[in-house]
Design a protein around this motif. Sequence first.
Motif, mmCIF file in Angstrom:
data_model
loop_
_atom_site.group_PDB
_atom_site.id
_atom_site.type_symbol
_atom_site.label_atom_id
_atom_site.label_comp_id
_atom_site.label_asym_id
_atom_site.label_seq_id
_atom_site.Cartn_x
_atom_site.Cartn_y
_atom_site.Cartn_z
ATOM 1 N N TRP A 162 1.498 15.452 -12.568
ATOM 2 C CA TRP A 162 0.551 15.875 -13.596
ATOM 3 C C TRP A 162 -0.200 17.144 -13.215
ATOM 4 C CZ3 TRP A 162 0.825 14.368 -18.358
ATOM 5 C CH2 TRP A 162 1.444 13.161 -18.633
ATOM 6 N N ILE A 163 -0.496 17.328 -11.946
ATOM 7 C CA ILE A 163 -1.251 18.518 -11.541
ATOM 8 C C ILE A 163 -0.335 19.728 -11.390
ATOM 9 C CG2 ILE A 163 -2.630 19.537 -9.670
ATOM 10 C CD1 ILE A 163 -3.817 16.727 -9.252
ATOM 11 N N TYR A 164 0.820 19.535 -10.771
ATOM 12 C CA TYR A 164 1.707 20.657 -10.491
ATOM 13 C C TYR A 164 2.402 21.170 -11.738
ATOM 14 C CZ TYR A 164 5.405 23.423 -8.368
ATOM 15 O OH TYR A 164 6.246 24.431 -8.030
ATOM 16 N N PHE A 165 2.866 20.283 -12.613
ATOM 17 C CA PHE A 165 3.672 20.708 -13.756
ATOM 18 C C PHE A 165 2.857 21.083 -14.968
ATOM 19 C CE2 PHE A 165 6.938 18.267 -11.414
ATOM 20 C CZ PHE A 165 7.806 19.317 -11.238
ATOM 21 N N ILE A 166 1.558 20.822 -14.985
ATOM 22 C CA ILE A 166 0.747 21.208 -16.128
ATOM 23 C C ILE A 166 0.431 22.693 -16.075
ATOM 24 C CG2 ILE A 166 -1.565 20.950 -17.106
ATOM 25 C CD1 ILE A 166 -1.296 18.004 -16.828
ATOM 26 N N MET A 216 0.824 -1.207 0.000
ATOM 27 C CA MET A 216 0.000 0.000 0.000
ATOM 28 C C MET A 216 0.862 1.262 0.000
ATOM 29 S SD MET A 216 -2.973 -0.978 -0.474
ATOM 30 C CE MET A 216 -3.760 0.594 -0.350
ATOM 31 N N ALA A 217 1.982 1.232 0.697
ATOM 32 C CA ALA A 217 2.887 2.380 0.694
ATOM 33 C C ALA A 217 3.455 2.616 -0.696
ATOM 34 C CB ALA A 217 4.013 2.164 1.705
ATOM 35 N N ILE A 218 3.822 1.548 -1.386
ATOM 36 C CA ILE A 218 4.347 1.680 -2.744
ATOM 37 C C ILE A 218 3.270 2.217 -3.682
ATOM 38 C CG2 ILE A 218 5.206 0.375 -4.728
ATOM 39 C CD1 ILE A 218 6.626 -1.463 -2.702
ATOM 40 N N VAL A 219 2.066 1.659 -3.602
ATOM 41 C CA VAL A 219 0.972 2.084 -4.481
ATOM 42 C C VAL A 219 0.595 3.539 -4.224
ATOM 43 C CG1 VAL A 219 -1.476 1.733 -4.979
ATOM 44 C CG2 VAL A 219 0.060 -0.226 -4.868
ATOM 45 N N LEU A 220 0.405 3.894 -2.960
ATOM 46 C CA LEU A 220 0.024 5.277 -2.640
ATOM 47 C C LEU A 220 1.128 6.263 -2.999
ATOM 48 C CD1 LEU A 220 -1.874 4.786 0.733
ATOM 49 C CD2 LEU A 220 -2.834 5.307 -1.518
ATOM 50 N N GLY A 221 2.367 5.872 -2.797
ATOM 51 C CA GLY A 221 3.480 6.739 -3.196
ATOM 52 C C GLY A 221 3.509 6.970 -4.695
ATOM 53 N N LYS A 222 3.259 5.932 -5.459
ATOM 54 C CA LYS A 222 3.230 6.061 -6.918
ATOM 55 C C LYS A 222 2.062 6.938 -7.360
ATOM 56 C CE LYS A 222 4.236 5.108 -11.179
ATOM 57 N NZ LYS A 222 5.242 5.907 -11.823
ATOM 58 N N VAL A 223 0.882 6.711 -6.774
ATOM 59 C CA VAL A 223 -0.293 7.492 -7.158
ATOM 60 C C VAL A 223 -0.105 8.958 -6.795
ATOM 61 C CG1 VAL A 223 -2.732 7.865 -6.621
ATOM 62 C CG2 VAL A 223 -1.907 5.568 -7.102
ATOM 63 N N LEU A 224 0.339 9.237 -5.571
ATOM 64 C CA LEU A 224 0.525 10.627 -5.155
ATOM 65 C C LEU A 224 1.631 11.312 -5.958
ATOM 66 C CD1 LEU A 224 0.101 10.289 -1.294
ATOM 67 C CD2 LEU A 224 -1.502 11.269 -2.950
ATOM 68 N N GLY A 225 2.699 10.592 -6.238
ATOM 69 C CA GLY A 225 3.767 11.167 -7.061
ATOM 70 C C GLY A 225 3.302 11.478 -8.469
#
Length: 140
Positions: A135-139, A121-130
Motif C-alpha cells: 500500500w505504501i510503495y505502490f500508491i 507471530m512470523a505469519i502475522v508480521l509477514g502479512k502486516v509488513l507485506g
Amino acid sequence: MKILEYVFLIFIGFAGGLAVGGGFVAFLTVLGVIPRLTQLTKSIQLIHVYEWAVIFGTLFGGWVSLRDTIFLISAYWLIPIGLFCGVFVGMLAAALTEVLNVLPILAKRVGVEGKIVILLMAIVLGKVLGSLFHWIYFIK
C-alpha cells in the motif's frame, strides 16, 4: 448473426456467475464462517444481520467490479475501507486455518511444535509488513 453472439455472451456470463456464486456459497457453508463468527463474538441473536451483510457486500462488490465506478470521496476514507478489507481477509484466513488445522500440521512438519506462537507471530508480521509495503510503495 449479432443476436447469436449476444445470446452466447449472455449464456457464458450467466454460467460463469452461477459457477462463482455456487462456489462462494459452498465455501461459506463448508467453512461455517457466519455461525462461527456469531459464536466467537457471542452475538448469536445477530446472525441474520451477518447473513444480510454478506449478501449486500457480495451484491455491492459485484456491482462495483462490473462497472467503471469512481467514488468521489476523501482519501481519508481509505483508512476504514482498508481496515474492513483487512478484517475480512484476516477472518477468512483464520477460518481456513481453523477448519483445516494448518498450523499444528505445519508446526509438526517443520519441527517447531513448542514454538507455535513464534510461527504465528512470523505469519502475522509477514502479512502486516507485506500489506504495508504494497500500500505504501505502490500508491506513490
